[in-house]
Each structure stands twice: as C-alpha cells, then as structure tokens.
Design an enzyme around this catalytic site. Sequence first.
Site, PDB file in Angstrom:
ATOM      1  N   ASP A  55       0.841  -1.346  -0.091  1.00 31.59           N
ATOM      2  CA  ASP A  55      -0.149  -0.008  -0.070  1.00 31.59           C
ATOM      3  C   ASP A  55       1.018   1.296   0.088  1.00 31.59           C
ATOM      4  O   ASP A  55       2.048   1.139   0.186  1.00 31.59           O
ATOM      5  CB  ASP A  55      -1.013  -0.203   1.194  1.00 31.59           C
ATOM      6  CG  ASP A  55      -1.977   0.851   0.894  1.00 31.59           C
ATOM      7  OD1 ASP A  55      -2.050   1.856   0.250  1.00 31.59           O
ATOM      8  OD2 ASP A  55      -3.149   0.503   1.661  1.00 31.59           O
TER       9      ASP A  55
HETATM   10  C1  NOJ Z   1      -4.068   3.990   0.096  1.00 28.87           C
HETATM   11  C2  NOJ Z   1      -5.305   2.944  -0.041  1.00 28.87           C
HETATM   12  O1  NOJ Z   1      -5.067   2.319   1.176  1.00 28.87           O
HETATM   13  C3  NOJ Z   1      -5.265   1.929  -0.902  1.00 28.87           C
HETATM   14  O2  NOJ Z   1      -6.454   1.464  -1.140  1.00 28.87           O
HETATM   15  C4  NOJ Z   1      -5.092   3.061  -2.246  1.00 28.87           C
HETATM   16  O3  NOJ Z   1      -4.947   1.996  -3.318  1.00 28.87           O
HETATM   17  C5  NOJ Z   1      -3.790   3.711  -2.320  1.00 28.87           C
HETATM   18  N1  NOJ Z   1      -3.875   4.546  -1.269  1.00 28.87           N
HETATM   19  C6  NOJ Z   1      -3.436   4.486  -3.582  1.00 28.87           C
HETATM   20  O4  NOJ Z   1      -4.377   5.505  -3.667  1.00 28.87           O
END
Ligand code: NOJ
Length: 789
Positions: free
Chosen positions: A274
């Site tokens: 993530d």
């Molecule tokens: C953080 C989020 O938790 C995730 O779901 C997302 O894909 C990424 N940011 C990118 O935006």
Amino acid sequence: MLLVTLWSSLLALTAQGVAQDYGTSPPVYPSPPSTGIGWEVAFTQAQAFVSNLTLEEKAQLVTGTEGPCVGNIGGIPRVGFDGLCLQDGPLAIRQATYASVFPAGLTAAASWDRGLIYLRGLFLGAEFKGKGSHVALGPVVGPLGRSAYGGRGWESFSPDPYLTGVAAENTIWGMQRSGVQACLKHYIGNEQETHRNPALSPNGTTIEAVSSNIDDRTMHELYLWPFAHGVRAGTASIMCSYNRLNGSYGCQNSKTLNGLLKTELGFQGYVMSDWQATHAGVHAIKAGLDMDMPGSIGGLQNTSFFGGNVTRAIKNGTLDQDRLDDMARRIMTPYFYLNQNEYPPVDKTEPTLNSNYPPYDHPFTFGASNVDVRNGHGQLIRDIAAAGTVLLKNTNDALPLKAPKTLGVFGNDAGDLVNGQYFLTSAFQNPFGYEYGTLPIAGGSGTGRLSYLVSPLEALKARAALDGTLVQYILNNNLLTQPSGLGAIVPVPEVCLVFLKSWASEGSDRASLEADWDSSAVVSSVAAYCNNTVVITHSAGLNVMPWANNPNVTAILAAHLPGQESGNAIVDILYGTVNPSGKLPYTIALSESDYRFSDITNSTKLLETEDPNAWQSNFTEGLLIDYRHFDYYNKSVLYEFGFGLSYTTFDMFDLSTDMPNTTINPLPDSLPIAPGGNPSLWQIACTVNVTVMNTGDVAGAAVPQLYLSFPPIPSPMPTPLNVLRGFDKIWLEPSESQTASFLLTRRDLSYWNVETQEWVIPIGAFEVTVGFSSRDLWLKGQLTVTERD
Ligand code: NOJ
C-alpha cells in the site's frame, strides 16, 4: 433426515512449522519463488523477458516512480516495455474523466448475484483498460468488516467470508477477462482506519501502526478465507496493508507473505505495498514484498527503500539475485498472461488530474485525452444498484407505489450534489461528509469522479410526472427537525419518502452507526406528520434504525451506495419496475451498543502514549463477528444477516443431497499446491438441492441460503453455530419453481486445526439448513462424517 457418510482425512498442506501463537508472527524464510503454475506460457515469456534485463532495469521494475497514474512502473524502451499504470480503485477508475461510477462493493454484495458481480468486474475492467491502466487497485476484501464502525467496510463486500470470497472471485474473473490486472487488497487484518499508520508521539517517539492480533484459526477461517478465493481466481496482484499483523508490518511480515500467501495459498502473482506501507528494503523483500508503491519514502522524490537500494543489496550480497528475478517474474507473468504487451496508451488527461507531476524519470506513452470509456455501462449500474437495495419493512404493502396523488420527498440525501462530483475526504474535513446532496458512493481512494449523477429527487420528479403526482420536497434537515418544519407541505402527502445518508471515508472510522445529519429526528418529524413514511438509506456501511418500529414508518429500504444511477435505481424499486431481491450482507442489531464486541482501538490515552507498541487491537472475539456473534450469544436483532423482503412470496421444499464418488476419497496428499491452496480443498464433497417456488403474483428473484452447523470441534475457541456455505439467486415467474444446487467443497466442511496446521473435516454430524435468511431457516438435513477405515 438425510444420512450421508464422508470419509474424514487429514489434508496435508505445506507445513509452516509450529502453530502460530496469538499475537506473534513466526519467521518464514526464504521467500518461495513462483513456478508459474496455471500461467505456464506467460511464465516462460516472463522468464525470457527478465533474463534480458540489467540489474538496474530489474530494480526499476520492482519500484514505483512518478508518472501519470496513482502508481507507476517506468517503461524500459530498450526491451519494448511501456511501463505499468496502476489506478484506484474498487468501484471506478477513480480520478478519470468520462468514466462510470459503479455501485460500491457493499451494494454488489447485497445483490447476492454472482452474475451481476461478474459483469460489474468485467465492465469496470474494460474502463481501466480503455484508459490505459494495467492494474486496477481492487477489489477489497480487507477490511472484511470486523467492526461495523470501520471506515472502509463499504469498499469491501460483507463481514461474511464466504459471501465476500464469492464476490471477490467473480469480480476478479470479470476484471481480468477484460484484460486488466486485479489487485486484491488490503492484506491482511486491515480492519480499522484509526492508527493504521505510524505516527509521532507528543515527544517525537515513533508510535508503530496498530497491530491486528489474530489467532491462527480465526486468520484461516475468517480473514484469509476470501483472499484464498481471490488467489484461486488468479488475481494478478495483492496489496499488503498499512497495519501490523501480530506485531510485524503487513508489508514485511514473512509469516503472512511468504508463509500463508505464497506457500499455503500458492500465490503466483506479486505483492505490492500500500502507498507508503513499505518500512524497509531488503528485510521487506526477504519477507515477500515484490513491488514498492509509490516507490518514494514519504512522498519525497529520489528516495526509496527499493530502487537503488535493491541494486546495492544485490551487489554487496545482502540480497540474492534469484529473489530479485522472482520479483520481476512475478510482476511480468500476469502482464503477459493478460496480453498487456499490446495495450491502449494512458489517457493523456491523467497527468493533470494526478499529484504525480511531470517531468518523469522514466518515459510514458500517452494516447488521446478524455477517452470516453463509459460505453453504455449505465444500465448495468442501475440494475446492480436496484438488485443491491434491500427492502426491510413493508407494512400493508406500502410499496410498490401505486400512482399516488401526492408524494413528499424529504431529507438532505434526496437532492443533487452541491459540492462537486469528486469525494476525496480532504474536500470536506467533516466526519459526516458534505451536508447537501445524495450519497452515491463514499470517500477516499475508493471513490470515483462522477461524470453524471441521477439524484433520487430528479428521478422521482420525472417518474411522478407520468401519473400527474404532486411532488413536494424539503431537503434541509435543520428545517425538518423544527417544530413547524413541515408547515409548507400542503396537502399531507399520501406517501412521504425520507432519504438518509451515512458518510465514511478512508483515513477514519465511523463515529456513529445511525445515519448522519440528525437523521432519527428527521424521521420522527416526518413520520409524525405523515402516517405513510418510507425511509431510504444511502450508507457507507450498516445503519442502526431506532425508528424502525415507528408504526408510521411503513417501509424501509437500505439502498447502500448505488453509484451514478442512484435515482433511477430507487425509482425502479419504489414503483415496482424492479422487484426488490437484495439481502443484507450484514446484521442490523437493535442498538449501537450491540456492536461493541469488536471495538476499534481508539482512545485519547493512545494519542498521548510514548510507548511505540501501544497500539494493539486484539481480535479476542475470534470467529464470532456479525451474525456469528449474535447467533452464538442468542441475541435478538432488528434485521438479520441474509434478510430482505420481496413484492412476492416464496416457498421452499424437497431438500436432498448427493455425493459424487470422486469426493469420497481425497486426492493424494502429494498434489502440488496450486493457486488457492491444496487443490483437494476445492473438490466438491457434497451437493445439496432444494426447490424454490414463487407463490405470489408477481415475478421476482429468491435467494435461498445454505447454513452449516459443524459437529463439535476440538478447539478451545468458540465455533459459530451456523455459517453461510452456499447461496443462489433464482428468478421465478408466479407459480414457477426451480431447483437450487449448493456445491459444498471439502474446505466448506473443514475447520483449521492449529496443532496439525491443516484443514480437517471433523468427525460427527453436520446440520445443513436452507432458508431465506440466517434466521429464517426452512429445511434441515444432516451429513454424518465417520473415520476412514
Ligand atoms: C491507500 C489506500 O489504502 C489504497 O487502497 C489505495 O489503493 C492507495 N492509497 C493508492 O491510492
């Protein structure tokens, strides 16, 4: 009573050594290399591709960089590779123009309709591909929904792992059929937003992210369960999560990545972090992380745990070349499998929509701007939104509406948007989101940019005009709760529709389970004025409904998050063009306090701590979340899991089972692990059939559901009384009947034995019940399992 005999046997899985202790994460090394099982041709192509790369190019391939998309892997023109464009998210290509906004995962789950869920994935995938995005950052199965307060539960499907697993696999099949890579997220135990990332204490100490402490059996039977479906469905990638898991960060946890995911589940794709969830280079790579996103540390350009550090680590021998080759092959195999070497270029509009500004370190190929990828998807969106709307109450057939002379429309959720069409949290700085305008989807990276929205009021006005119905409305909740707030409404409408909403967004958890903006007072006021009040909720999660038993509230519809066709879909249901067939994918308890059994770790004391390890979330409720909790403790609820009314009635009869011979004896233990784990687990052990009949006078869809009650299990933990292990959605004309078949796999009949580290079918009598909800069970059968000779 049916008596079926199964031979019980132990299924040998690749042993991970000793049973995992609660709250600790045993080391599992080395990281198992992929063998390309299931993707053989693509694996060979990936092998050839990777063998042609320099060390620096391989390091580049595993490290995110600046670029036009939310995540980017730079191109390598020397070998004809254009790079990878990764875009959010689970219900839309989030920031794109001229793209569709689909119903949320929660809504899709409420449809209990495999076909619609598959099509949702297929059409979503086509939109990502049309925009030149190789990887769609969805679907979401973590959070699973341990806590009703979780801020991202709506992005995912249901707190039931079986329903979520089925929804995830259908979504992935659909997306990847369109040619886009799915990224199943967030792995694992990402059940709360609060403290999901490390933070500095008042004195500047780094307080580590919350640790989700999950015992081994709960891990397997609840949280890992839907990921197993996703891996089996061939998800190209998996996103590891921000939180710690049993004390070790999700993106450098060798037990969950090397152990559970890559060994036990045989995952052949790549694990990406993530955004900013990587906290180390070599250590994370050895623990199983394959791709670092977005590649920089804390958003600072030219910093990375991967990148140049990977090159250095290989050169100085800290990291094996084989592991880097495996990372690169894992990334390139799904790319070749989905033929992404021939792919549309990235929409040229994207860079301006993104914070990742040019100039970029690596080249990207752009296509036209503002490519319209909607392609008539509005009708499917409308169909899913209606199918995911659950009719909870319908006194004296208040619904469907029958050409009322007067209609009242109330509440700040009924009208059009006033704050723009893109809901990133920061725009609102308010735990309840924006005040005026309907809620079609919620906030954060799981949102979407609406190219249009049909509001409930707009669609109702258009529909009411066909009958010459007088439509009166007040959309101001403050006014509605004043003593004479409805004074302007003359005459009293025959039917009053009250639209309520509950906001949620990534980054924070929900403060309340009641709908927002003084919703209960709004319902009381309208219901005091109008004795035929219909309440409709648009909600990022479940709502408690303190007003549900008010006799003037004659009907209730949980419309979840319907997406861009919100108004049309609710009109379809209200007027009976579509017969409601949605079922609750969660339980609505009697009050908020009923959900306190799995609280989110959150207190002011924790904000002042100087203890780096203070943020702990102990999943002490084990397997007993949602209906499993309420059933186990024999608690009354308002509307149970699986419940939902229809405008027709159904009967159910003739339960029978049969067992194909091939399932009696398990396959040899020596079978190689395939994506999804030991293939024997997915064998059909038993088939259960029931006949369902439409006994009313309108056509409609029934959702027969199969629940399983296990014989006593030798485990110190409480075992749920009943678990969902099958469902079907059947369309029936009046008087028509059809047979529903439920295929139970060996895994469906197994529990996770923490001592032997195996799935085991317990000895004894299983009770099989089939009904129309978790508490409306009509037919019973029994399966008896005896020892193998
Ligand atoms: C953080 C989020 O938790 C995730 O779901 C997302 O894909 C990424 N940011 C990118 O935006």
